[in-house]
Design a protein around this motif. Structure first.
Motif, PDB file in Angstrom:
ATOM      1  N   SER A  20      -6.017  26.497  -6.027  1.00  0.00           N
ATOM      2  CA  SER A  20      -5.735  26.484  -4.586  1.00  0.00           C
ATOM      3  C   SER A  20      -5.340  25.086  -4.112  1.00  0.00           C
ATOM      4  CB  SER A  20      -6.947  26.985  -3.793  1.00  0.00           C
ATOM      5  OG  SER A  20      -8.075  26.160  -4.042  1.00  0.00           O
ATOM      6  N   TRP A  21      -6.033  24.052  -4.611  1.00  0.00           N
ATOM      7  CA  TRP A  21      -5.689  22.681  -4.246  1.00  0.00           C
ATOM      8  C   TRP A  21      -4.376  22.262  -4.916  1.00  0.00           C
ATOM      9  CZ3 TRP A  21      -5.636  19.157  -0.887  1.00  0.00           C
ATOM     10  CH2 TRP A  21      -5.489  17.804  -1.178  1.00  0.00           C
ATOM     11  N   ILE A  22      -4.155  22.699  -6.140  1.00  0.00           N
ATOM     12  CA  ILE A  22      -2.896  22.415  -6.822  1.00  0.00           C
ATOM     13  C   ILE A  22      -1.731  23.018  -6.042  1.00  0.00           C
ATOM     14  CG2 ILE A  22      -1.514  22.971  -8.868  1.00  0.00           C
ATOM     15  CD1 ILE A  22      -4.050  22.584 -10.541  1.00  0.00           C
ATOM     16  N   ASP A  23      -1.905  24.253  -5.536  1.00  0.00           N
ATOM     17  CA  ASP A  23      -0.858  24.887  -4.734  1.00  0.00           C
ATOM     18  C   ASP A  23      -0.572  24.075  -3.478  1.00  0.00           C
ATOM     19  OD1 ASP A  23      -0.425  26.983  -6.479  1.00  0.00           O
ATOM     20  OD2 ASP A  23      -1.850  28.319  -5.483  1.00  0.00           O
ATOM     21  N   GLU A  24      -1.627  23.549  -2.843  1.00  0.00           N
ATOM     22  CA  GLU A  24      -1.434  22.747  -1.632  1.00  0.00           C
ATOM     23  C   GLU A  24      -0.694  21.449  -1.951  1.00  0.00           C
ATOM     24  OE1 GLU A  24      -4.002  20.631   1.976  1.00  0.00           O
ATOM     25  OE2 GLU A  24      -4.924  22.217   0.764  1.00  0.00           O
ATOM     26  N   LEU A  25      -1.044  20.818  -3.079  1.00  0.00           N
ATOM     27  CA  LEU A  25      -0.341  19.606  -3.487  1.00  0.00           C
ATOM     28  C   LEU A  25       1.132  19.889  -3.760  1.00  0.00           C
ATOM     29  CD1 LEU A  25      -2.918  17.983  -5.941  1.00  0.00           C
ATOM     30  CD2 LEU A  25      -2.252  17.106  -3.707  1.00  0.00           C
ATOM     31  N   LEU A  26       1.405  20.977  -4.483  1.00  0.00           N
ATOM     32  CA  LEU A  26       2.787  21.334  -4.795  1.00  0.00           C
ATOM     33  C   LEU A  26       3.591  21.576  -3.527  1.00  0.00           C
ATOM     34  CD1 LEU A  26       2.191  23.766  -7.805  1.00  0.00           C
ATOM     35  CD2 LEU A  26       3.089  21.439  -7.916  1.00  0.00           C
ATOM     36  N   HIS A  27       2.994  22.251  -2.581  1.00  0.00           N
ATOM     37  CA  HIS A  27       3.686  22.534  -1.318  1.00  0.00           C
ATOM     38  C   HIS A  27       3.882  21.253  -0.506  1.00  0.00           C
ATOM     39  CE1 HIS A  27       4.874  24.587   2.360  1.00  0.00           C
ATOM     40  NE2 HIS A  27       3.940  23.897   2.999  1.00  0.00           N
ATOM     41  N   SER A  28       2.838  20.441  -0.382  1.00  0.00           N
ATOM     42  CA  SER A  28       2.898  19.249   0.470  1.00  0.00           C
ATOM     43  C   SER A  28       3.845  18.193  -0.077  1.00  0.00           C
ATOM     44  CB  SER A  28       1.497  18.646   0.622  1.00  0.00           C
ATOM     45  OG  SER A  28       0.618  19.556   1.247  1.00  0.00           O
ATOM     46  N   LEU A  29       4.031  18.175  -1.398  1.00  0.00           N
ATOM     47  CA  LEU A  29       4.889  17.168  -2.018  1.00  0.00           C
ATOM     48  C   LEU A  29       6.257  17.718  -2.406  1.00  0.00           C
ATOM     49  CD1 LEU A  29       2.187  15.428  -4.232  1.00  0.00           C
ATOM     50  CD2 LEU A  29       3.297  14.476  -2.209  1.00  0.00           C
ATOM     51  N   ASP A  49      14.346   8.554  -3.013  1.00  0.00           N
ATOM     52  CA  ASP A  49      15.184   8.860  -1.858  1.00  0.00           C
ATOM     53  C   ASP A  49      14.370   8.917  -0.571  1.00  0.00           C
ATOM     54  OD1 ASP A  49      14.009  11.489  -1.620  1.00  0.00           O
ATOM     55  OD2 ASP A  49      15.311  12.155  -3.245  1.00  0.00           O
ATOM     56  N   VAL A  50      15.090   8.979   0.536  1.00  0.00           N
ATOM     57  CA  VAL A  50      14.461   8.973   1.856  1.00  0.00           C
ATOM     58  C   VAL A  50      13.573  10.199   2.053  1.00  0.00           C
ATOM     59  CG1 VAL A  50      14.904   9.029   4.335  1.00  0.00           C
ATOM     60  CG2 VAL A  50      16.336   7.613   2.852  1.00  0.00           C
ATOM     61  N   GLU A  51      14.006  11.339   1.547  1.00  0.00           N
ATOM     62  CA  GLU A  51      13.231  12.566   1.718  1.00  0.00           C
ATOM     63  C   GLU A  51      11.846  12.441   1.091  1.00  0.00           C
ATOM     64  OE1 GLU A  51      13.391  17.344   0.587  1.00  0.00           O
ATOM     65  OE2 GLU A  51      14.933  15.981  -0.158  1.00  0.00           O
ATOM     66  N   LEU A  52      11.780  11.889  -0.138  1.00  0.00           N
ATOM     67  CA  LEU A  52      10.486  11.725  -0.783  1.00  0.00           C
ATOM     68  C   LEU A  52       9.615  10.754  -0.013  1.00  0.00           C
ATOM     69  CD1 LEU A  52       8.372  11.998  -2.934  1.00  0.00           C
ATOM     70  CD2 LEU A  52       9.651  10.426  -4.381  1.00  0.00           C
ATOM     71  N   ARG A  53      10.199   9.674   0.472  1.00  0.00           N
ATOM     72  CA  ARG A  53       9.408   8.717   1.256  1.00  0.00           C
ATOM     73  C   ARG A  53       8.762   9.399   2.452  1.00  0.00           C
ATOM     74  NH1 ARG A  53      12.670   2.990   1.797  1.00  0.00           N
ATOM     75  NH2 ARG A  53      13.265   2.792  -0.397  1.00  0.00           N
ATOM     76  N   GLN A  54       9.566  10.157   3.195  1.00  0.00           N
ATOM     77  CA  GLN A  54       9.038  10.827   4.378  1.00  0.00           C
ATOM     78  C   GLN A  54       7.956  11.828   4.011  1.00  0.00           C
ATOM     79  OE1 GLN A  54       9.801  10.000   7.534  1.00  0.00           O
ATOM     80  NE2 GLN A  54      11.085   8.386   6.696  1.00  0.00           N
ATOM     81  N   THR A  55       8.209  12.626   2.965  1.00  0.00           N
ATOM     82  CA  THR A  55       7.237  13.629   2.528  1.00  0.00           C
ATOM     83  C   THR A  55       5.942  12.963   2.089  1.00  0.00           C
ATOM     84  OG1 THR A  55       9.006  15.104   1.787  1.00  0.00           O
ATOM     85  CG2 THR A  55       6.819  15.509   0.889  1.00  0.00           C
TER      86      THR A  55
END
Length: 315
Positions: free
Chosen positions: A122-131, A175-181
């Motif tokens: 469940s936490w792995i899924d949240e990390l995958l989604h958030s990143l 890239d900029v997208e990763l920085r923001q995420t």
């Protein structure tokens, strides 16, 4: 109890064979560093290449032993109580290190296992989604771009829910997208109580994110204060303009020049007027003249160029 504590830490690397033959000493990469990072802080550790930032983080992570002094995480000495210290710590390294034989989800499950954590999906899924890795969960690590590998490194550092997060140049070359995420997610974790230690060469990131900052020069702390106080110590204004011409030496030695863009410190309106008069008298044609407030990069460059006495402070 501080989240991180460096107490009189020194690190000296032994001389090479050539240095020994010449009677030269080894490299003192960290020289009597003392400071504390409190729980819940977003703390910046800044300095030029070779200042000792990564050496400090290596000692914090238990990858390198200090020559003298002590390092602790939530009161656990990183050498004596290494298992407890590492459970509290999640480190995102500079280098892209990955196992080419597993996909992203498998890599995170294996990382969980290192800390004895089972049923962590469940936490792995949240990390995958958030990143932004949800669609890469079954992709082999070798198939990922450099930016995606960097995201996986962040997820691996966070998979055991550490109380202290260490980010060593996490946005270098991405890239900029990763920085923001990344910053949105890390800021969320910090608001929830996680302590964050950041090293970066992108000083605008440190200015925007960090509550307090330490600056290193040649292995020693030369500034340690709240970000707002460091900014107050700088010149209150900066004259910015563009030119295709060379500046007179008297101005050039104080200028920050990037291509056609020139920036000169100015404490008040009188100094701005003097600068413009000097440029006009030197025959320098300028365009796009504007004023701005001094930023953290101005403070950093002033400190690195100066001969300040290193601070010995423990906060």
């Amino acid at each position: 109890m501080p989240a991180i504590s460096f107490q009189s830490v020194c690190k000296t690397f032994p001389p090479s064979r050539q240095q020994r033959a010449l009677g030269q000493p080894g490299l003192r990469a960290v020289d009597d560093v003392t400071f504390r990072i409190e729980e819940g802080e977003f703390f910046g550790l800044l300095g030029p290449n070779g200042a000792g930032k990564t050496t400090l983080i290596s000692m914090l992570a238990g990858l390198s032993r200090p020559t003298a002094g002590s390092v602790s995480v939530h009161g656990f000495d990183v050498q004596r109580d290494y298992a407890q210290a590492r459970r509290h710590l999640g480190v995102v390294p500079q280098e892209l290190v990955f196992d080419p034989f597993f996909n992203v989800r498998e890599a995170l499950r294996i990382q969980s296992g290192y800390f004895g954590i089972k049923n962590n999906d469940s936490w792995i899924d949240e990390l995958l989604h958030s990143l932004g890795l949800a669609d890469k969960a079954t992709a082999n690590m070798r198939q990922l771009s450099g930016g995606m590998k960097r995201r996986v490194l962040v997820a691996q550092a966070l998979v055991h829910k550490p109380q202290v997060i260490v980010l060593d140049e996490p946005t270098a070359g991405v890239d900029v997208e990763l920085r923001q995420t990344l910053w949105q997610f890390v800021a969320k974790l910090n608001k929830q109580g996680s302590t964050v230690l950041l090293t970066t060469h992108y000083l605008e990131e440190a200015e925007a994110l960090c509550n307090r900052i330490a600056m290193l020069k040649q292995g020693r702390v030369i500034a340690l204060d709240r970000t707002s106080e460091l900014l107050k110590s700088a010149a209150s204004n900066v004259l910015r303009f563009k030119t295709d011409m060379n500046l007179p030496w008297a101005l050039a030695q104080h200028a920050r020049i990037t291509g056609r863009i020139v920036q000169l410190p100015a404490k008040n309106a009188h100094e701005v007027e003097q600068l413009l008069v000097s440029l006009r008298e030197a025959g320098v044609t300028v365009e796009d003249v504007e004023m701005r407030k001094a930023d953290l990069e101005d403070v950093f460059l002033d400190l690195m160029a100066g001969e300040q006495t290193p601070l010995e402070v423990a906060r």
